[in-house]
Write a protein that holds these residues in place. Sequence first.
Motif, mmCIF file in Angstrom:
data_model
loop_
_atom_site.group_PDB
_atom_site.id
_atom_site.type_symbol
_atom_site.label_atom_id
_atom_site.label_comp_id
_atom_site.label_asym_id
_atom_site.label_seq_id
_atom_site.Cartn_x
_atom_site.Cartn_y
_atom_site.Cartn_z
ATOM 1 N N UNK A 1 0.852 -1.199 0.000
ATOM 2 C CA UNK A 1 0.000 0.000 0.000
ATOM 3 C C UNK A 1 0.883 1.242 0.000
ATOM 4 N N UNK A 2 0.597 2.206 -0.887
ATOM 5 C CA UNK A 2 1.409 3.412 -0.984
ATOM 6 C C UNK A 2 1.123 4.380 0.143
ATOM 7 N N UNK A 3 1.959 5.384 0.236
ATOM 8 C CA UNK A 3 1.770 6.391 1.266
ATOM 9 C C UNK A 3 0.555 7.243 0.945
ATOM 10 N N UNK A 4 -0.045 7.791 1.977
ATOM 11 C CA UNK A 4 -1.207 8.659 1.807
ATOM 12 C C UNK A 4 -0.944 9.984 2.511
ATOM 13 N N UNK A 5 -1.565 11.088 2.044
ATOM 14 C CA UNK A 5 -1.342 12.389 2.676
ATOM 15 C C UNK A 5 -1.804 12.401 4.128
ATOM 16 N N UNK A 6 -1.068 13.098 4.960
ATOM 17 C CA UNK A 6 -1.402 13.218 6.372
ATOM 18 C C UNK A 6 -2.590 14.163 6.563
ATOM 19 N N UNK A 45 -8.770 15.024 4.563
ATOM 20 C CA UNK A 45 -9.621 14.346 5.539
ATOM 21 C C UNK A 45 -9.109 12.934 5.793
ATOM 22 N N UNK A 46 -9.514 12.356 6.924
ATOM 23 C CA UNK A 46 -9.156 10.955 7.218
ATOM 24 C C UNK A 46 -9.619 10.059 6.073
ATOM 25 N N UNK A 47 -10.829 10.316 5.587
ATOM 26 C CA UNK A 47 -11.356 9.668 4.385
ATOM 27 C C UNK A 47 -11.027 10.603 3.234
ATOM 28 N N UNK A 48 -10.062 10.219 2.394
ATOM 29 C CA UNK A 48 -9.546 11.117 1.365
ATOM 30 C C UNK A 48 -10.648 11.684 0.478
ATOM 31 N N UNK A 49 -11.720 10.920 0.266
ATOM 32 C CA UNK A 49 -12.790 11.381 -0.608
ATOM 33 C C UNK A 49 -13.516 12.596 -0.045
ATOM 34 N N UNK A 50 -13.353 12.864 1.247
ATOM 35 C CA UNK A 50 -13.996 14.017 1.883
ATOM 36 C C UNK A 50 -13.065 15.231 1.940
ATOM 37 N N UNK A 51 -11.916 15.145 1.295
ATOM 38 C CA UNK A 51 -10.957 16.246 1.294
ATOM 39 C C UNK A 51 -11.443 17.397 0.414
ATOM 40 N N UNK A 52 -10.815 18.573 0.565
ATOM 41 C CA UNK A 52 -11.261 19.756 -0.175
ATOM 42 C C UNK A 52 -10.064 20.617 -0.587
ATOM 43 N N UNK A 53 -10.226 21.274 -1.743
ATOM 44 C CA UNK A 53 -9.198 22.165 -2.274
ATOM 45 C C UNK A 53 -9.861 23.489 -2.651
ATOM 46 N N UNK A 54 -9.223 24.603 -2.281
ATOM 47 C CA UNK A 54 -9.740 25.931 -2.612
ATOM 48 C C UNK A 54 -8.537 26.811 -2.974
ATOM 49 N N UNK A 55 -8.428 27.162 -4.262
ATOM 50 C CA UNK A 55 -7.254 27.886 -4.753
ATOM 51 C C UNK A 55 -7.679 29.139 -5.499
ATOM 52 N N UNK A 98 -4.274 6.836 -1.878
ATOM 53 C CA UNK A 98 -2.849 6.555 -1.894
ATOM 54 C C UNK A 98 -2.069 7.682 -2.531
ATOM 55 N N UNK A 99 -1.204 7.331 -3.487
ATOM 56 C CA UNK A 99 -0.321 8.323 -4.090
ATOM 57 C C UNK A 99 -0.905 8.980 -5.335
ATOM 58 N N UNK A 114 -16.464 26.183 -15.204
ATOM 59 C CA UNK A 114 -16.583 24.907 -15.891
ATOM 60 C C UNK A 114 -15.989 23.812 -14.992
ATOM 61 N N UNK A 115 -16.506 22.589 -15.087
ATOM 62 C CA UNK A 115 -15.913 21.484 -14.319
ATOM 63 C C UNK A 115 -14.560 21.081 -14.891
ATOM 64 N N UNK A 116 -13.623 20.805 -13.999
ATOM 65 C CA UNK A 116 -12.263 20.413 -14.384
ATOM 66 C C UNK A 116 -11.811 19.283 -13.468
ATOM 67 N N UNK A 117 -11.095 18.323 -14.030
ATOM 68 C CA UNK A 117 -10.526 17.223 -13.239
ATOM 69 C C UNK A 117 -9.017 17.381 -13.163
ATOM 70 N N UNK A 118 -8.489 17.405 -11.952
ATOM 71 C CA UNK A 118 -7.048 17.455 -11.733
ATOM 72 C C UNK A 118 -6.533 16.049 -11.420
ATOM 73 N N UNK A 119 -5.566 15.592 -12.200
ATOM 74 C CA UNK A 119 -4.918 14.316 -11.909
ATOM 75 C C UNK A 119 -3.757 14.612 -10.971
ATOM 76 N N UNK A 120 -3.856 14.111 -9.736
ATOM 77 C CA UNK A 120 -2.931 14.499 -8.678
ATOM 78 C C UNK A 120 -2.030 13.333 -8.280
ATOM 79 N N UNK A 121 -0.764 13.654 -8.064
ATOM 80 C CA UNK A 121 0.191 12.682 -7.522
ATOM 81 C C UNK A 121 0.716 13.225 -6.195
ATOM 82 N N UNK A 122 0.605 12.422 -5.164
ATOM 83 C CA UNK A 122 1.131 12.805 -3.847
ATOM 84 C C UNK A 122 2.608 12.429 -3.795
ATOM 85 N N UNK A 123 3.467 13.418 -3.540
ATOM 86 C CA UNK A 123 4.913 13.208 -3.595
ATOM 87 C C UNK A 123 5.552 12.909 -2.241
ATOM 88 N N UNK A 124 4.730 12.905 -1.181
ATOM 89 C CA UNK A 124 5.274 12.579 0.133
ATOM 90 C C UNK A 124 5.313 13.758 1.076
#
Length: 200
Positions: A1-6, A45-55, A98-99, A114-124
Amino acid sequence: MGQTPTPGTYVIDGSHSEASFTVRHAGISKVRGKFDRFGGTITIAEDLSASAVDVTIESGSVNTGDANRDGHLRSADFWDAENKPTWTFRSTGVEGGGEEFTVHGDLTVNDVTRPVDLEVEYNGSTTDPFGVFRLGFSAKTEISRKDFGLTWNAALEAGGVLVGDKIKISLEVEVVPQPEETDAAEAATPEAQQAAAEQA
């Protein structure tokens, strides 16, 4: 299992982050640029699917390495930075884990959303020499200028147009805990959790 964001609430460290873009020019080359001023928050969030981004991005901070081109981009021909100075991205959902995961969201440019999808990689994560806990992410997406009403162009003698429609966006982001969240975020690091477990 890969690392996950804290889990925790973080702010973008602008001095160690970059928001850049690439667009085809005259059908034969690519022009690259970036925005010098942008910021925002990322809540893991503890459950990654509940996380949020505001930029938020300051559109007038565009930097392509050519002052005349930057001035044209800031003008009403393109994104009218004087009257519409900020762009925003607000997440609507997260898929994966995961990553590697996808952040779905709404991108607003020139008052067009407009809706946009960001493909994200967690680098650690790491703690720097000054004791600051940091997370790193890379993200990419592609948008159509026309979708956001950015339709200015010029015809070429040989056919085609000067500026391509597709824009590739690339993000390299470092985040640090919000000041009031620092202690909690540090306590949530794997190292701290392991130390607590050993003491239990």
